[in-house]
Write a protein that holds these residues in place. Structure first.
Motif, short mmCIF file in Angstrom:
data_model
loop_
_atom_site.label_atom_id
_atom_site.label_comp_id
_atom_site.label_asym_id
_atom_site.label_seq_id
_atom_site.Cartn_x
_atom_site.Cartn_y
_atom_site.Cartn_z
N ILE A 1 0.83 -1.20 0.00
CA ILE A 1 0.00 0.00 0.00
C ILE A 1 0.86 1.25 0.00
N ALA A 2 0.42 2.24 -0.77
CA ALA A 2 1.11 3.52 -0.86
C ALA A 2 0.26 4.45 -1.70
N ALA B 1 -6.99 -12.55 4.00
CA ALA B 1 -6.46 -12.84 2.66
C ALA B 1 -4.97 -12.53 2.56
N PHE B 2 -4.47 -11.64 3.43
CA PHE B 2 -3.06 -11.27 3.41
C PHE B 2 -2.44 -11.55 4.78
N GLN B 3 -1.19 -12.00 4.74
CA GLN B 3 -0.45 -12.22 5.98
C GLN B 3 0.40 -11.02 6.35
N GLN B 4 0.86 -10.30 5.34
CA GLN B 4 1.71 -9.14 5.58
C GLN B 4 1.19 -7.93 4.82
N CYS B 5 1.47 -6.76 5.35
CA CYS B 5 1.21 -5.50 4.64
C CYS B 5 2.53 -4.74 4.56
N VAL B 6 2.77 -4.13 3.43
CA VAL B 6 3.96 -3.32 3.23
C VAL B 6 3.52 -1.90 2.90
N GLU B 7 3.94 -0.96 3.72
CA GLU B 7 3.72 0.46 3.43
C GLU B 7 4.97 0.99 2.72
N THR C 1 -1.22 -4.74 -4.95
CA THR C 1 -0.98 -3.36 -4.55
C THR C 1 -2.31 -2.61 -4.50
N ALA C 2 -2.31 -1.54 -3.72
CA ALA C 2 -3.51 -0.73 -3.60
C ALA C 2 -3.11 0.68 -3.19
N HIS C 3 -3.93 1.64 -3.60
CA HIS C 3 -3.72 3.02 -3.18
C HIS C 3 -4.26 3.22 -1.77
N ALA C 4 -3.41 3.62 -0.86
CA ALA C 4 -3.81 3.97 0.50
C ALA C 4 -2.62 4.68 1.14
N LYS C 5 -2.92 5.52 2.10
CA LYS C 5 -1.86 6.26 2.78
C LYS C 5 -1.04 5.33 3.66
N ASP C 6 -1.74 4.45 4.39
CA ASP C 6 -1.09 3.52 5.31
C ASP C 6 -2.08 2.41 5.63
#
Length: 336
Positions: free
Chosen positions: A158-159, A293-299, A270-275
């Motif tokens: 996400i970013a 659905a996801f194990q990790q998130c990357v900002e 990937t997705a649009h998001a601030k955080d």
């Protein structure tokens, strides 16, 4: 980087842009061309207006203004002199050309039964220059490994726009497809079958179905296909172990990702998001995070010429923001 798109630009634009300082030519990421309005470029670090002499200006007053004729020539070039053949692209508001470069369009929309059918009277263009950065994912990849399955963990990247999401997932595809896991304990892991659903033709930049970017030897690409449909087609036809998809956000995207997860496929999206907090407040992303659905998130964020990343467990999306323990930003690889 300007050399990559100069064949698309009318001669009057290439002449003006050819006069900007040489040190900045390789740093240009966007060229914004607006009829009878100031020409603007972005280097990722700053925005500048450009004078007819190639001088970079902080204000628009003395900037070069492309004429209607210049904009008409540009439209003809990016549509290959056939607006009719680009009907679907015009409906989406952008055209992707060979090399993965994307030209955003703005003008007067044409509606049919309340839905956008296309754009006419196009008077604004945003030329986004695609770049391949081999090794862009090198520092992040070891943090996403699933040691039990000898693969990757399903991950949401996400970013905000223009922070390097597409560049990152492209390099992830290359690395895991070729077995370059970047961790001592994974030295003997094989490369995995990767499926990319490339709706905007930006990740692999296919020309007649063949990737022009290096996405790895065991990677298959479903090019210019709506994400949800493409994911289902990929599952049925190519049996990927890892699926990569860019810029999710629609309900049908979420349904397809859940289907892939239930089929045992690792999903990198990937997705649009601030955080992460912003992402969990969005209906589709929040539903996927809540469903596991996801194990990790990357900002991601840009810091100068470097890509900075922060890895958070997706389970943190269900807790208060204060409970997000791994808060340190880690420097990534240089993005030129």
């Amino acid at each position: 980087m300007l050399k990559k798109v100069q064949h698309l630009l009318p001669s009057e634009l290439t002449e003006v842009l050819g006069r900007i300082p040489d040190r900045l030519k390789d740093a240009v990421e966007e060229i914004r061309i607006r009829e009878n309005r100031p020409l603007e470029i972005s280097t990722g670090l700053a925005f500048w207006f450009v004078s007819a002499q190639g001088v970079l200006l902080p204000n628009p007053e003395n900037a070069y203004k492309p004429s209607p004729e210049t904009c008409r020539k540009l439209l003809e070039r990016v549509t290959n002199h056939s607006l009719y053949a680009m009907e679907e692209e015009l409906r989406r508001g952008y055209i992707t050309v060979a090399g993965g470069h994307r030209i955003g369009l703005a003008g007067r929309t044409v509606l049919e039964h309340g839905q956008v059918r296309g754009i006419r009277d196009i008077a604004a263009f945003n030329v986004r220059i695609a770049r391949e950065v081999i090794g862009a994912a090198a520092s992040l990849l070891p943090k996403l490994l699933d040691h039990q399955r000898r693969s990757l963990q399903s991950t949401l990247v996400i970013a905000p726009p223009q922070q390097g999401k597409t560049t990152l997932v492209r390099d992830l595809a290359r690395a895991v497809s070729s077995g370059a896991w970047g961790h001592p304990s994974a030295m003997d892991w094989p490369g995995r079958k990767v499926g990319i659903v490339d709706e905007r033709s930006e990740i692999a930049a296919c020309v007649r179905g063949v990737p022009t970017f290096n996405v790895g030897p065991r990677t298959d690409v479903m090019d210019a296909c709506p994400k949800a449909e493409g994911m289902m087609m990929m599952l049925r036809s190519m049996s990927p172990e890892i699926m990569i998809v860019d810029e999710i956000g629609r309900e049908e995207d979420g349904d397809a990702i859940l289907d892939a997860s239930h089929a045992g496929v690792t999903v990198i999206a990937t997705a649009h998001a601030k955080d992460l907090e912003d992402a969990r407040g969005r209906p589709v992303l929040g539903r996927l995070l809540a469903a596991g659905a996801f194990q990790q998130c990357v900002e991601l964020r840009r810091n100068g010429g470097s890509l900075m990343s922060r890895v958070l467990p997706a389970a943190a999306a269900g807790r208060a923001p204060a409970a997000r323990e791994p808060t340190a930003w880690k420097g990534g690889d240089r993005h030129g």
